[in-house]
Design an enzyme around this catalytic site. Sequence first.
Site, PDB file in Angstrom:
ATOM      1  CG  ASP A  60      95.338  -3.650  42.479  1.00 24.37           C
ATOM      2  OD1 ASP A  60      94.621  -4.331  43.242  1.00 24.37           O
ATOM      3  OD2 ASP A  60      95.574  -2.439  42.660  1.00 24.37           O
ATOM      4  CE1 TYR A  71      94.641   5.504  44.845  1.00 26.03           C
ATOM      5  CE2 TYR A  71      93.188   3.746  45.596  1.00 26.03           C
ATOM      6  CZ  TYR A  71      94.037   4.807  45.874  1.00 26.03           C
ATOM      7  OH  TYR A  71      94.257   5.168  47.175  1.00 26.03           O
ATOM      8  CE  LYS A 127      88.596  -1.105  47.638  1.00 34.98           C
ATOM      9  NZ  LYS A 127      89.383  -0.581  46.557  1.00 34.98           N
TER      10      LYS A 127
HETATM   11  C1  PLP Z   1      90.822   0.082  46.843  1.00 40.09           C
HETATM   12  C2  PLP Z   1      91.930  -0.307  45.960  1.00 40.09           C
HETATM   13  C3  PLP Z   1      93.261  -0.341  46.399  1.00 40.09           C
HETATM   14  C4  PLP Z   1      93.683   0.203  47.734  1.00 40.09           C
HETATM   15  O1  PLP Z   1      93.151  -0.499  48.796  1.00 40.09           O
HETATM   16  P1  PLP Z   1      93.096   0.228  50.222  1.00 40.09           P
HETATM   17  O2  PLP Z   1      92.606  -0.855  51.128  1.00 40.09           O
HETATM   18  O3  PLP Z   1      92.169   1.388  50.060  1.00 40.09           O
HETATM   19  O4  PLP Z   1      94.479   0.663  50.544  1.00 40.09           O
HETATM   20  C5  PLP Z   1      94.224  -0.865  45.565  1.00 40.09           C
HETATM   21  N1  PLP Z   1      93.899  -1.315  44.348  1.00 40.09           N
HETATM   22  C6  PLP Z   1      92.643  -1.287  43.883  1.00 40.09           C
HETATM   23  C7  PLP Z   1      92.349  -1.831  42.534  1.00 40.09           C
HETATM   24  C8  PLP Z   1      91.622  -0.753  44.655  1.00 40.09           C
HETATM   25  O5  PLP Z   1      90.386  -0.674  44.164  1.00 40.09           O
END
Ligand code: PLP
Length: 430
Positions: free
Chosen positions: A242, A147, A270
Amino acid sequence: MQETEKISNPSVVERARKVLPGGVNSPVRAFTAVGTEPISLVRGSGSRVWDADGREYIDFLASWGPLILGHSHPAVLEETKKALENGLTFGLTNPYEPLIGEAVVSMVPSAQKVRFVNSGTEATMSAVRLARGITGRKLIVKFEGCYHGHYDSLLVSAGSGVATFGIPGTPGIPEDIARLTLVLPYNDGEAVEEAFFRYGEEIACVILEPVAGNMGVVLPERGFLEKIRELTQSYGSLLIFDEVITGFRLSEGGAQEVFGVIPDITCLGKILGGGMPVGAYAGPDEVMSEVAPVGKVYQAGTLSGNPVAMACGFKTLQILRESKPYGELENKGKRLEEGLKEITGERGIPATVNRLGSMLTLFFTDEKVRDFETAKSSDTKLFSKFFKALLERGILIPPSQFEAWFVSTAHSDEDIDTALEKVRSALKSL
Ligand SMILES: *Cc1c(COP(=O)(O)O)cnc(C)c1O
């Protein structure tokens, strides 16, 4: 909130449902996946949170990952308040921006320059635009079960067969957009090879979670990241890691440091914001100098680099750099993993625990979980019952099978042992 009003979980949830779609601002908070009424959290301190009914929980949700230092870390709150007292936003560069920028550059191996945004979604969206802008190519490669936020090009599901074009992951995404994304199985190096063999000259970038957290925790198998690095390099595509979850969680430098594979662009979020809404994308000078105003690839944000958010993130990174908690987090994660294995083993429940450092998922399956397909072999009905039984016992884990549990520096060994006792009792009750 009116202070005189006595709030409770049902009162918050009921009011929220009248004005917010599904009563939430992010779907998973509705607890649909576990088929139970959601709770509302009102306070957090250290390893604990309290809901609107006044019930206390040991928290392994950790706001989905940002809270590596636990809730309400005093030094983080203090720095944030200090920034707050000077004003909420200026819309011009403030002194916290270079401070946190320097921290990112010194911690993340691939980062020489960093652009701050307001969420992980914005980070991945901007990274993909940058990759397309630099290469002049359209196609992107992602992996099933990873994701990357809710950007159209990344909210795409696998079509049928290997190396076929993606289909929209939700209504509202045009097929023409989804078709530009190739969706491949995680840990399948041959599928990546085949995709490059067929479309290599058209692929702008490959984006992946170097350790997946969003299908539950799934580790990259030996050689997988290296193979993608090699292929992207030889075809002139960019590699995007990511690291929105893994950044500052697996080590100071994230998964790229742990595995020694260096991407062209790194997405962060995060932990980077320490609990405030912050994202970022970073890379070598050569890549980041293509971003406006130096380069031609446009990206902007009214509240990007917000001083309160930057102060909170900066303090969090500073504490991580100074305290180097990664050995301690590994030990705590291991304690939780071993306990879960022992307890499920005792009860003869099919279970697989995937863990790296302080991120972990318990799958209810005998299969080795190495991609989304095998993750889905988990008994999600059992997970729902397990989630509820744990919640009743004062343990909060993510309300979905396909998420990571997070251990923070605020979790004591005692917290973990208490949680394991509750796991034992929860499983016994099912
Ligand atoms: C949480 C998450 C996102 C999205 O971040 P948001 O701040 O919720 O938009 C993107 N990539 C990964 C791997 C994530 O865990």
